[in-house]
Design an enzyme around this catalytic site. Structure first.
Site, PDB file in Angstrom:
ATOM      1  N   ASP A 135       0.814  -1.212   0.000  1.00 28.24           N
ATOM      2  CA  ASP A 135       0.000   0.000   0.000  1.00 28.24           C
ATOM      3  C   ASP A 135       0.851   1.267   0.000  1.00 28.24           C
ATOM      4  O   ASP A 135       0.614   2.178  -0.798  1.00 28.24           O
ATOM      5  CB  ASP A 135      -0.916  -0.025   1.224  1.00 28.24           C
ATOM      6  N   VAL A 161      -5.171   2.573   0.063  1.00 31.83           N
ATOM      7  CA  VAL A 161      -5.230   1.898  -1.231  1.00 31.83           C
ATOM      8  C   VAL A 161      -5.722   0.465  -1.061  1.00 31.83           C
ATOM      9  O   VAL A 161      -6.534  -0.032  -1.853  1.00 31.83           O
ATOM     10  CB  VAL A 161      -3.863   1.939  -1.929  1.00 31.83           C
ATOM     11  N   ASP A 162      -5.251  -0.219  -0.027  1.00 36.58           N
ATOM     12  CA  ASP A 162      -5.750  -1.566   0.244  1.00 36.58           C
ATOM     13  C   ASP A 162      -7.256  -1.554   0.489  1.00 36.58           C
ATOM     14  O   ASP A 162      -7.990  -2.433   0.023  1.00 36.58           O
ATOM     15  CB  ASP A 162      -5.044  -2.153   1.466  1.00 36.58           C
ATOM     16  N   VAL A 163      -7.728  -0.573   1.251  1.00 39.69           N
ATOM     17  CA  VAL A 163      -9.152  -0.498   1.562  1.00 39.69           C
ATOM     18  C   VAL A 163      -9.966  -0.238   0.296  1.00 39.69           C
ATOM     19  O   VAL A 163     -10.999  -0.879   0.058  1.00 39.69           O
ATOM     20  CB  VAL A 163      -9.412   0.588   2.616  1.00 39.69           C
ATOM     21  N   ALA A 190     -10.065  -3.357  -1.739  1.00 40.33           N
ATOM     22  CA  ALA A 190     -10.997  -4.329  -1.168  1.00 40.33           C
ATOM     23  C   ALA A 190     -12.417  -4.037  -1.616  1.00 40.33           C
ATOM     24  O   ALA A 190     -13.186  -4.953  -1.948  1.00 40.33           O
ATOM     25  CB  ALA A 190     -10.901  -4.310   0.354  1.00 40.33           C
TER      26      ALA A 190
END
Length: 423
Positions: free
Chosen positions: A174, A202-204, A207
Site C-alpha cells: 500500500d 489503497v488496500d481499503v 478491497a
C-alpha cells in the site's frame, strides 16, 4: 449455479403459485426464523493475505457468505504479527480488523495432501479470493485456468499490486502504491514533505473494488451459470479513486500539487483556525451556504463583497477570505462554532480524535462498535444497512487453524455434505 456444498432443490418442488412460497400452505405465514442474508449459501475460499483480499472477504461475510480463511502453517497471515497493539491471545489487532466472521483452516500448499484439500475447497466454493503473485498458483492447480476447469461456476478474484502484465513481478504494498500512484504527491502542505494517508487507504479501496467485482460476477452467474475471473490491482484502484484530481490533470495536462486541507476548486472548504488555534473543518459547497456562514459569523457583508460573492471569486481570493473568516472564528472554540453553524445548514465540525469520532457515531445512533465475544477485540460495525437482508452479526476472527479439524473432515467427505455448523 448451485455448488456441491449447497444442493439445489428438486425442480418439481417449486410452487406454481409465486405467492405460495411467501405465505406457506393455506395462506399461513411461514414459520419465523433467522433473517435472510443477501449472500446466504455462498461459500468463499479466502486464500488472501494482509488487507485488501481479507477485507473483501470480510465484507462478503458481513453479507452472509460462509468464508473459509486458508493460512500457511506456523505463522498464518502476516498481519497476525503486525503489532503492537495485540489482543489478549497475542494476535495483532491489525489481523482482527479484516478477518471477522471467518472459519480458520491451515493448509501447506507444498504438501500434496493439503494441496489436494485446497483444490477440493476451490471446487466446492462459489468464490475464491487470492493475492498470490501472478502464475505462482499454477503449480498447485489453483490458478484460474485450473479452478475454472474443475468448477465452471467459480468466481475467481485475483488481487495484485500492479496487474498481471508488465507489473506482474512487482510486490504490491500500500505505502509504495500511494507513492508511485500519485496520492502522496497531492497529500501534505504546499512545499512540505509528501505524506501518505493515515490508513492503508489503497488496500481499503481495492478491497471495495474487489467486493464490487465479485458481486457483479455472482449476479452474472445467476443469469448464465458461468463464473469468471475478477482482476483488481492496487495501482488501478488508486488511480480510479483520484477522481477530480485525475480528471483535472487529464483536462489541463498540469500535475496537481499538495494543498494541505484546502480544496483546489471550492472555498472555503478547509480547516480554519478558531480560539487557541483549534481547527474547525468548514465545507461550504455553494454560495447559499457561504451567505449562511457569513451571517452566522456576524459578518454578512462578506457575502456581498465582490471578492467573495461567488465560489470562483472565493477561490481566486482565498487568502483574503480565510483571513477575514479566521478573525471572527478566533473568538470561540470549534465546538461552539459548530453548534451555531450546523443549525444554519453550514457543513462543519471539529477535527476529532478517533475516540471522539466513535463517540459521535454512537450519539447519532449509528452503533459503530459491535462486541464479538469475551476477551476479543470488538469490531467496527459494517457500514452497510440492508432493509430486507440485514448484515450478519459478526463473529470473532478465527484463531490459527481454529476450525481445521472439522473442515478437513468435510473436505475429505462427499461433496454434497453440508458444511459443519460454525461454532
Amino acid at each position: 449455479m448451485p455448488q456441491p456444498h449447497r444442493p439445489s432443490p428438486d425442480a418439481d418442488t417449486e410452487p406454481a403459485d409465486p405467492t405460495a412460497a411467501a405465505t406457506g400452505p393455506l395462506g399461513a405465514a411461514p414459520p419465523a426464523g433467522p433473517p435472510a442474508r443477501a449472500l446466504d449459501g455462498i461459500l468463499v475460499a479466502d486464500f488472501s493475505r494482509v488487507l485488501a483480499g481479507p477485507l473483501a472477504a470480510a465484507t462478503l461475510a458481513d453479507l452472509g457468505a460462509e468464508v473459509i480463511k486458508v493460512e500457511r502453517p506456523g505463522t498464518g497471515d502476516d498481519t497476525r504479527a503486525w503489532g503492537p497493539p495485540f489482543a489478549a491471545d497475542g494476535t495483532a489487532a491489525y489481523f482482527d480488523a479484516a478477518n471477522r466472521s471467518k472459519r480458520g483452516l491451515v493448509l501447506d500448499l507444498g504438501d500434496p495432501d493439503d494441496a489436494a484439500a485446497a483444490r477440493e475447497l476451490a471446487r466446492r466454493a462459489d468464490v475464491l479470493i487470492e493475492n498470490f503473485r501472478p502464475g505462482s498458483l499454477a503449480k498447485y492447480g489453483l490458478d484460474h485456468t485450473a479452478t475454472r476447469a474443475a468448477n465452471p461456476g467459480l468466481v475467481h478474484c485475483t488481487i495484485t499490486g500492479f496487474g498481471s502484465g508488465a507489473g506482474a513481478r512487482l510486490p504490491g504494498y500500500d505505502f509504495v502504491v500511494q507513492a508511485v500512484g500519485g496520492l502522496m504527491s497531492i497529500t501534505g502542505e504546499p512545499g512540505g514533505t509528501s505524506l501518505k494517508a493515515g490508513v492503508a487507504l489503497v488496500d481499503v479501496l481495492t478491497a471495495k473494488d474487489a467486493a464490487t467485482g465479485i458481486l457483479a460476477a455472482l449476479h452474472h452467474r445467476g443469469r448464465t451459470g458461468q463464473g469468471q475471473l475478477v482482476e483488481v490491482n492496487l495501482l488501478s484502484s488508486l488511480l480510479g479513486s483520484l477522481v477530480n484530481q485525475a480528471s483535472g490533470y487529464l483536462a489541463t495536462g498540469h500535475d496537481p500539487g499538495p494543498m494541505g486541507n484546502r480544496h483546489p476548486s471550492i472555498a472555503p472548504y478547509e480547516t480554519l483556525a478558531c480560539r487557541d488555534g483549534q481547527l474547525l473543518a468548514v465545507a461550504v459547497g455553494n454560495d447559499r451556504q457561504f451567505r449562511a456562514l457569513a451571517q452566522t459569523l456576524g459578518v454578512p457583508e462578506l457575502a456581498d463583497d465582490v471578492r467573495f460573492a461567488r465560489n470562483q471569486d472565493r477561490v481566486q481570493n482565498r487568502t483574503d477570505l480565510i483571513k477575514a473568516l479566521e478573525n471572527r472564528l478566533a473568538t470561540d472554540t470549534p465546538q461552539n462554532w459548530a453548534a451555531r453553524l450546523t443549525p444554519a445548514s453550514v457543513p462543519c465540525g471539529p477535527v476529532n480524535s478517533l475516540s471522539e469520532a466513535l463517540e459521535l457515531a454512537a450519539r447519532l445512533g449509528l452503533d459503530p462498535v459491535t462486541p464479538v465475544g469475551e476477551g476479543r477485540i470488538p469490531q467496527v460495525t459494517s457500514p452497510l444497512r440492508l432493509s430486507g437482508t440485514p448484515v450478519a452479526q459478526p463473529a470473532a476472527p478465527p484463531r490459527l487453524d481454529e476450525h481445521g479439524t472439522p473442515l478437513r473432515t468435510w473436505l475429505s467427505g462427499p461433496a454434497d455434505r453440508p458444511l459443519p455448523p460454525h461454532m
